[in-house]
Motif scaffolding. Structure first.
Motif, PDB file in Angstrom:
ATOM      1  N   CYS A  22      78.667  81.280  94.196  1.00  0.00           N
ATOM      2  CA  CYS A  22      77.610  81.944  93.332  1.00  0.00           C
ATOM      3  C   CYS A  22      77.122  81.087  92.426  1.00  0.00           C
ATOM      4  CB  CYS A  22      78.135  82.978  92.568  1.00  0.00           C
ATOM      5  SG  CYS A  22      78.722  84.519  93.602  1.00  0.00           S
ATOM      6  N   SER A  23      77.776  79.841  91.996  1.00  0.00           N
ATOM      7  CA  SER A  23      77.286  78.825  91.026  1.00  0.00           C
ATOM      8  C   SER A  23      76.193  78.045  91.883  1.00  0.00           C
ATOM      9  CB  SER A  23      78.430  78.028  90.618  1.00  0.00           C
ATOM     10  OG  SER A  23      77.941  76.762  90.096  1.00  0.00           O
ATOM     11  N   VAL A  24      76.624  77.742  93.262  1.00  0.00           N
ATOM     12  CA  VAL A  24      75.631  76.744  93.992  1.00  0.00           C
ATOM     13  C   VAL A  24      74.467  77.730  94.171  1.00  0.00           C
ATOM     14  CG1 VAL A  24      75.490  75.764  96.355  1.00  0.00           C
ATOM     15  CG2 VAL A  24      77.401  75.394  95.113  1.00  0.00           C
ATOM     16  N   LEU A  25      74.465  79.038  94.633  1.00  0.00           N
ATOM     17  CA  LEU A  25      73.457  79.846  94.624  1.00  0.00           C
ATOM     18  C   LEU A  25      72.470  79.867  93.860  1.00  0.00           C
ATOM     19  CD1 LEU A  25      74.928  82.908  96.566  1.00  0.00           C
ATOM     20  CD2 LEU A  25      73.571  81.244  97.515  1.00  0.00           C
ATOM     21  N   ARG A  26      72.735  79.948  92.679  1.00  0.00           N
ATOM     22  CA  ARG A  26      72.241  79.912  91.191  1.00  0.00           C
ATOM     23  C   ARG A  26      71.592  78.629  91.195  1.00  0.00           C
ATOM     24  NH1 ARG A  26      76.400  82.761  89.221  1.00  0.00           N
ATOM     25  NH2 ARG A  26      77.302  80.952  88.619  1.00  0.00           N
ATOM     26  N   GLU A  27      71.957  77.383  91.710  1.00  0.00           N
ATOM     27  CA  GLU A  27      71.343  76.176  91.782  1.00  0.00           C
ATOM     28  C   GLU A  27      70.253  76.019  92.773  1.00  0.00           C
ATOM     29  OE1 GLU A  27      74.353  73.068  92.371  1.00  0.00           O
ATOM     30  OE2 GLU A  27      75.603  73.620  90.860  1.00  0.00           O
ATOM     31  N   LEU A  28      70.455  76.729  93.553  1.00  0.00           N
ATOM     32  CA  LEU A  28      69.594  76.489  94.856  1.00  0.00           C
ATOM     33  C   LEU A  28      68.243  77.428  94.518  1.00  0.00           C
ATOM     34  CD1 LEU A  28      71.834  76.394  97.953  1.00  0.00           C
ATOM     35  CD2 LEU A  28      70.639  74.614  97.157  1.00  0.00           C
ATOM     36  N   GLY A  29      68.441  78.594  93.777  1.00  0.00           N
ATOM     37  CA  GLY A  29      67.268  79.344  93.431  1.00  0.00           C
ATOM     38  C   GLY A  29      67.095  80.679  94.395  1.00  0.00           C
ATOM     39  N   PRO A  30      65.890  81.087  94.304  1.00  0.00           N
ATOM     40  CA  PRO A  30      65.919  82.692  94.866  1.00  0.00           C
ATOM     41  C   PRO A  30      65.619  82.465  96.473  1.00  0.00           C
ATOM     42  CG  PRO A  30      63.830  81.810  93.793  1.00  0.00           C
ATOM     43  CD  PRO A  30      64.850  80.578  93.472  1.00  0.00           C
ATOM     44  N   GLY A  31      65.374  81.471  97.017  1.00  0.00           N
ATOM     45  CA  GLY A  31      65.521  81.401  98.426  1.00  0.00           C
ATOM     46  C   GLY A  31      66.554  81.720  99.294  1.00  0.00           C
ATOM     47  N   ILE A  32      67.489  81.768  98.611  1.00  0.00           N
ATOM     48  CA  ILE A  32      69.052  82.103  99.256  1.00  0.00           C
ATOM     49  C   ILE A  32      69.831  83.400  98.569  1.00  0.00           C
ATOM     50  CG2 ILE A  32      70.070  79.942  98.370  1.00  0.00           C
ATOM     51  CD1 ILE A  32      71.791  80.099 100.986  1.00  0.00           C
ATOM     52  N   GLN A  33      70.435  84.116  99.098  1.00  0.00           N
ATOM     53  CA  GLN A  33      71.054  85.377  98.788  1.00  0.00           C
ATOM     54  C   GLN A  33      72.332  85.478  99.439  1.00  0.00           C
ATOM     55  OE1 GLN A  33      68.644  88.586  98.020  1.00  0.00           O
ATOM     56  NE2 GLN A  33      70.251  90.156  97.404  1.00  0.00           N
ATOM     57  N   TRP A  34      73.442  85.558  98.889  1.00  0.00           N
ATOM     58  CA  TRP A  34      74.553  86.190  99.559  1.00  0.00           C
ATOM     59  C   TRP A  34      74.599  87.903  99.756  1.00  0.00           C
ATOM     60  CZ3 TRP A  34      78.784  88.860  97.120  1.00  0.00           C
ATOM     61  CH2 TRP A  34      79.842  89.093  98.109  1.00  0.00           C
ATOM     62  N   ILE A  35      74.989  88.471 100.903  1.00  0.00           N
ATOM     63  CA  ILE A  35      75.118  89.730 101.083  1.00  0.00           C
ATOM     64  C   ILE A  35      76.375  90.363 100.994  1.00  0.00           C
ATOM     65  CG2 ILE A  35      74.259  91.935 102.300  1.00  0.00           C
ATOM     66  CD1 ILE A  35      72.259  90.256 100.904  1.00  0.00           C
ATOM     67  N   GLU A  36      77.316  89.876 101.796  1.00  0.00           N
ATOM     68  CA  GLU A  36      78.834  90.142 101.996  1.00  0.00           C
ATOM     69  C   GLU A  36      79.488  89.371 102.803  1.00  0.00           C
ATOM     70  OE1 GLU A  36      78.832  93.994 103.672  1.00  0.00           O
ATOM     71  OE2 GLU A  36      77.549  93.829 105.168  1.00  0.00           O
ATOM     72  N   SER A  37      80.870  89.202 102.647  1.00  0.00           N
ATOM     73  CA  SER A  37      81.590  88.442 103.512  1.00  0.00           C
ATOM     74  C   SER A  37      82.956  89.231 104.018  1.00  0.00           C
ATOM     75  CB  SER A  37      82.209  87.316 102.677  1.00  0.00           C
ATOM     76  OG  SER A  37      81.155  86.313 102.372  1.00  0.00           O
ATOM     77  N   TYR A  38      83.507  88.898 105.213  1.00  0.00           N
ATOM     78  CA  TYR A  38      84.415  89.352 105.869  1.00  0.00           C
ATOM     79  C   TYR A  38      85.557  88.138 106.150  1.00  0.00           C
ATOM     80  CZ  TYR A  38      80.843  93.077 106.717  1.00  0.00           C
ATOM     81  OH  TYR A  38      80.098  93.964 106.602  1.00  0.00           O
ATOM     82  N   VAL A  39      86.820  88.383 105.625  1.00  0.00           N
ATOM     83  CA  VAL A  39      87.800  87.642 105.863  1.00  0.00           C
ATOM     84  C   VAL A  39      88.653  87.931 107.035  1.00  0.00           C
ATOM     85  CG1 VAL A  39      89.696  86.285 105.010  1.00  0.00           C
ATOM     86  CG2 VAL A  39      87.773  86.806 103.350  1.00  0.00           C
ATOM     87  N   THR A  40      88.975  87.201 107.992  1.00  0.00           N
ATOM     88  CA  THR A  40      89.851  87.248 109.109  1.00  0.00           C
ATOM     89  C   THR A  40      90.846  86.346 109.015  1.00  0.00           C
ATOM     90  OG1 THR A  40      88.697  85.796 110.770  1.00  0.00           O
ATOM     91  CG2 THR A  40      87.760  88.285 110.478  1.00  0.00           C
ATOM     92  N   PRO A  41      91.985  86.326 109.920  1.00  0.00           N
ATOM     93  CA  PRO A  41      92.904  85.368 109.721  1.00  0.00           C
ATOM     94  C   PRO A  41      92.767  83.909 109.500  1.00  0.00           C
ATOM     95  CG  PRO A  41      93.690  87.021 111.164  1.00  0.00           C
ATOM     96  CD  PRO A  41      92.241  87.245 111.014  1.00  0.00           C
ATOM     97  N   ASP A  42      91.749  83.552 110.448  1.00  0.00           N
ATOM     98  CA  ASP A  42      91.326  81.971 110.302  1.00  0.00           C
ATOM     99  C   ASP A  42      89.816  81.787 110.230  1.00  0.00           C
ATOM    100  OD1 ASP A  42      94.044  80.696 110.537  1.00  0.00           O
ATOM    101  OD2 ASP A  42      93.928  81.760 112.676  1.00  0.00           O
TER     102      ASP A  42
END
Length: 80
Positions: free
Chosen positions: A29-49
């Protein structure tokens, strides 16, 4: 913006504690703020590896820059 699925190879990802996952998320999230409005995280899914992330971004280049600055892999980036 276009939607992307990012596949991150992180051996043992499924064994990470909630605190460790929050730390990774905070860095992201810190890096996303640095990069500005051209990139946005929606969701993530964690699997074993692996961790699969859904992002909106102006370009694949921004996603790669996010991964580089954050210190986590972006092994496969697929536009959907």
């Amino acid at each position: 913006m276009q939607k992307f699925i990012i596949e991150r190879d992180i051996p043992g990802a499924g064994q990470l504690s909630a605190t460790e996952l929050q730390g990774i998320s905070g860095k992201s999230c810190s890096v996303l703020r640095e990069l500005g409005p051209g990139i946005q995280w929606i969701e993530s899914y964690v699997t074993p590896d692996k961790v699969y992330c859904v992002y909106l971004a102006d370009s694949e280049t921004l996603i790669r820059e996010h991964a580089t600055r954050g210190g986590f892999p972006a092994n496969v980036i697929t536009p959907v």
